[in-house]
Design an enzyme around this catalytic site. Structure first.
Site, PDB file in Angstrom:
ATOM      1  N   ARG A  18       0.810  -1.220   0.000  1.00 40.34           N
ATOM      2  CA  ARG A  18       0.000   0.000   0.000  1.00 40.34           C
ATOM      3  C   ARG A  18       0.840   1.264   0.000  1.00 40.34           C
ATOM      4  O   ARG A  18       0.377   2.333  -0.390  1.00 40.34           O
ATOM      5  CB  ARG A  18      -0.908   0.041   1.231  1.00 40.34           C
ATOM      6  CG  ARG A  18      -1.858  -1.125   1.339  1.00 40.34           C
ATOM      7  CD  ARG A  18      -2.484  -1.177   2.710  1.00 40.34           C
ATOM      8  NE  ARG A  18      -1.416  -1.402   3.700  1.00 40.34           N
ATOM      9  CZ  ARG A  18      -1.556  -1.213   5.003  1.00 40.34           C
ATOM     10  NH1 ARG A  18      -2.692  -0.779   5.501  1.00 40.34           N
ATOM     11  NH2 ARG A  18      -0.558  -1.452   5.829  1.00 40.34           N
ATOM     12  N   GLU A  23       6.954   7.258  11.671  1.00 42.96           N
ATOM     13  CA  GLU A  23       6.775   8.095  12.854  1.00 42.96           C
ATOM     14  C   GLU A  23       7.798   9.228  12.755  1.00 42.96           C
ATOM     15  O   GLU A  23       8.978   9.024  12.976  1.00 42.96           O
ATOM     16  CB  GLU A  23       6.982   7.273  14.124  1.00 42.96           C
ATOM     17  CG  GLU A  23       5.948   6.180  14.292  1.00 42.96           C
ATOM     18  CD  GLU A  23       6.231   5.274  15.484  1.00 42.96           C
ATOM     19  OE1 GLU A  23       7.405   5.166  15.909  1.00 42.96           O
ATOM     20  OE2 GLU A  23       5.270   4.663  15.969  1.00 42.96           O
ATOM     21  N   GLN A  41       4.974  24.943  17.459  1.00 41.87           N
ATOM     22  CA  GLN A  41       4.323  25.404  16.237  1.00 41.87           C
ATOM     23  C   GLN A  41       4.838  24.579  15.067  1.00 41.87           C
ATOM     24  O   GLN A  41       6.021  24.246  15.009  1.00 41.87           O
ATOM     25  CB  GLN A  41       4.640  26.892  16.015  1.00 41.87           C
ATOM     26  CG  GLN A  41       4.055  27.495  14.763  1.00 41.87           C
ATOM     27  CD  GLN A  41       4.340  28.993  14.674  1.00 41.87           C
ATOM     28  OE1 GLN A  41       4.209  29.713  15.654  1.00 41.87           O
ATOM     29  NE2 GLN A  41       4.738  29.449  13.504  1.00 41.87           N
ATOM     30  N   HIS A  57      17.480  32.307   7.789  1.00 43.01           N
ATOM     31  CA  HIS A  57      16.617  32.877   8.823  1.00 43.01           C
ATOM     32  C   HIS A  57      16.906  32.336  10.221  1.00 43.01           C
ATOM     33  O   HIS A  57      17.407  31.233  10.373  1.00 43.01           O
ATOM     34  CB  HIS A  57      15.150  32.566   8.515  1.00 43.01           C
ATOM     35  CG  HIS A  57      14.694  33.034   7.176  1.00 43.01           C
ATOM     36  ND1 HIS A  57      13.832  32.308   6.408  1.00 43.01           N
ATOM     37  CD2 HIS A  57      14.988  34.139   6.461  1.00 43.01           C
ATOM     38  CE1 HIS A  57      13.592  32.953   5.278  1.00 43.01           C
ATOM     39  NE2 HIS A  57      14.288  34.067   5.288  1.00 43.01           N
ATOM     40  N   LYS A  67      14.618  24.151  15.195  1.00 43.51           N
ATOM     41  CA  LYS A  67      13.729  23.698  14.124  1.00 43.51           C
ATOM     42  C   LYS A  67      13.989  22.233  13.815  1.00 43.51           C
ATOM     43  O   LYS A  67      15.130  21.761  13.892  1.00 43.51           O
ATOM     44  CB  LYS A  67      13.968  24.501  12.841  1.00 43.51           C
ATOM     45  CG  LYS A  67      13.717  25.974  12.977  1.00 43.51           C
ATOM     46  CD  LYS A  67      14.057  26.710  11.691  1.00 43.51           C
ATOM     47  CE  LYS A  67      13.848  28.211  11.849  1.00 43.51           C
ATOM     48  NZ  LYS A  67      14.239  28.944  10.635  1.00 43.51           N
ATOM     49  N   TYR A 127       8.094  22.102   8.981  1.00 44.40           N
ATOM     50  CA  TYR A 127       9.063  22.166  10.065  1.00 44.40           C
ATOM     51  C   TYR A 127       8.406  22.582  11.363  1.00 44.40           C
ATOM     52  O   TYR A 127       7.492  23.393  11.395  1.00 44.40           O
ATOM     53  CB  TYR A 127      10.266  23.043   9.727  1.00 44.40           C
ATOM     54  CG  TYR A 127       9.987  24.460   9.311  1.00 44.40           C
ATOM     55  CD1 TYR A 127      10.156  25.507  10.198  1.00 44.40           C
ATOM     56  CD2 TYR A 127       9.591  24.749   8.011  1.00 44.40           C
ATOM     57  CE1 TYR A 127       9.934  26.809   9.811  1.00 44.40           C
ATOM     58  CE2 TYR A 127       9.364  26.047   7.613  1.00 44.40           C
ATOM     59  CZ  TYR A 127       9.531  27.079   8.515  1.00 44.40           C
ATOM     60  OH  TYR A 127       9.312  28.371   8.124  1.00 44.40           O
ATOM     61  N   ASP A 138      12.408  38.440  14.350  1.00 48.25           N
ATOM     62  CA  ASP A 138      12.646  37.832  13.038  1.00 48.25           C
ATOM     63  C   ASP A 138      13.893  38.461  12.419  1.00 48.25           C
ATOM     64  O   ASP A 138      13.988  39.682  12.307  1.00 48.25           O
ATOM     65  CB  ASP A 138      11.423  38.077  12.153  1.00 48.25           C
ATOM     66  CG  ASP A 138      11.492  37.372  10.828  1.00 48.25           C
ATOM     67  OD1 ASP A 138      12.094  36.283  10.757  1.00 48.25           O
ATOM     68  OD2 ASP A 138      10.926  37.902   9.845  1.00 48.25           O
ATOM     69  N   ASP A 164      14.499  38.748   1.932  1.00 53.93           N
ATOM     70  CA  ASP A 164      15.741  37.981   2.055  1.00 53.93           C
ATOM     71  C   ASP A 164      16.893  38.661   1.320  1.00 53.93           C
ATOM     72  O   ASP A 164      18.038  38.597   1.769  1.00 53.93           O
ATOM     73  CB  ASP A 164      15.551  36.554   1.547  1.00 53.93           C
ATOM     74  CG  ASP A 164      14.725  35.699   2.494  1.00 53.93           C
ATOM     75  OD1 ASP A 164      14.371  36.172   3.597  1.00 53.93           O
ATOM     76  OD2 ASP A 164      14.438  34.543   2.134  1.00 53.93           O
TER      77      ASP A 164
END
Length: 190
Positions: A18, A23, A41, A57, A67, A127, A138, A164
């Site tokens: 299939r 995980e 988040q 970034h 991240k 992410y 930022d 950027d």
């Protein structure tokens, strides 16, 4: 976990006729891999064109983010640059190809700039981050100022956002991050 350790994690894929199941985040298992972080988040980006570059970034302290990055459609070259003041590896970078096919994930600790280049059209990247987006924190450095060997064809310039393109170059960057030990290293977790 050393604060300078960037990790490539290859989650197991359990497959049959299939398809497969994987995980992609199990807190206890990833802690054993050295990723001891609370993610708050999830972000999802889509890049239509090949050779779209996003980065480099980060968020500044007190809202810095770790991240955990993965590509779920297409292929990207993911790069991480040490931007911790006083680090013996300040300005050095590591990179890896992440793709929907290879299923690899890249863990980026706080104190590192992060960016990626799409290697084919229609790429999607997911992410997890350890803090929510904070516009006042930022920040970043320009994609072409850290010596990264982006896998671009010789006569191709990447597509970058206006934001950027206006980021400061690494040589002019006054880092708010402090070196807490652990030079930049890349570790493969299987």
């Amino acid at each position: 976990m050393s604060p300078g350790t960037v990790r490539i994690i290859s989650p197991v894929r359990h497959g049959d006729a299939r398809g497969w199941l994987s995980e992609v985040w199990v807190e206890e298992r990833w802690r054993d891999y050295g990723v001891d972080c609370r993610f708050v988040q999830d972000n999802h980006s889509y890049s239509a064109a090949q050779f779209t570059l996003r980065g480099l970034h980060f968020q500044t302290p007190d809202r810095a983010q770790a991240k955990l990055v993965r590509c779920v459609r297409g292929r990207i070259f993911d790069a991480v640059v040490d931007v911790r003041a006083g680090s013996p590896t300040f300005g050095q970078w590591v990179g890896a190809e992440l793709s929907a096919d290879n299923g690899k994930q890249l863990f980026v600790p706080e104190g590192f700039a992060h960016g990626f280049l799409t290697l084919e059209p229609d790429c999607e990247v997911l992410y997890k981050v350890s803090d929510t987006f904070a516009p006042a924190h930022d920040a970043g450095v320009r994609w072409d100022s850290a010596g990264i060997a982006w896998p671009l064809p010789p006569d191709v310039m990447p597509t970058v956002s206006d934001k950027d393109a206006r980021l400061p170059v690494l040589a002019d960057f006054d880092s708010p991050f402090t070196y807490g030990g652990g030079p930049l290293t890349l570790v493969q977790q299987d």
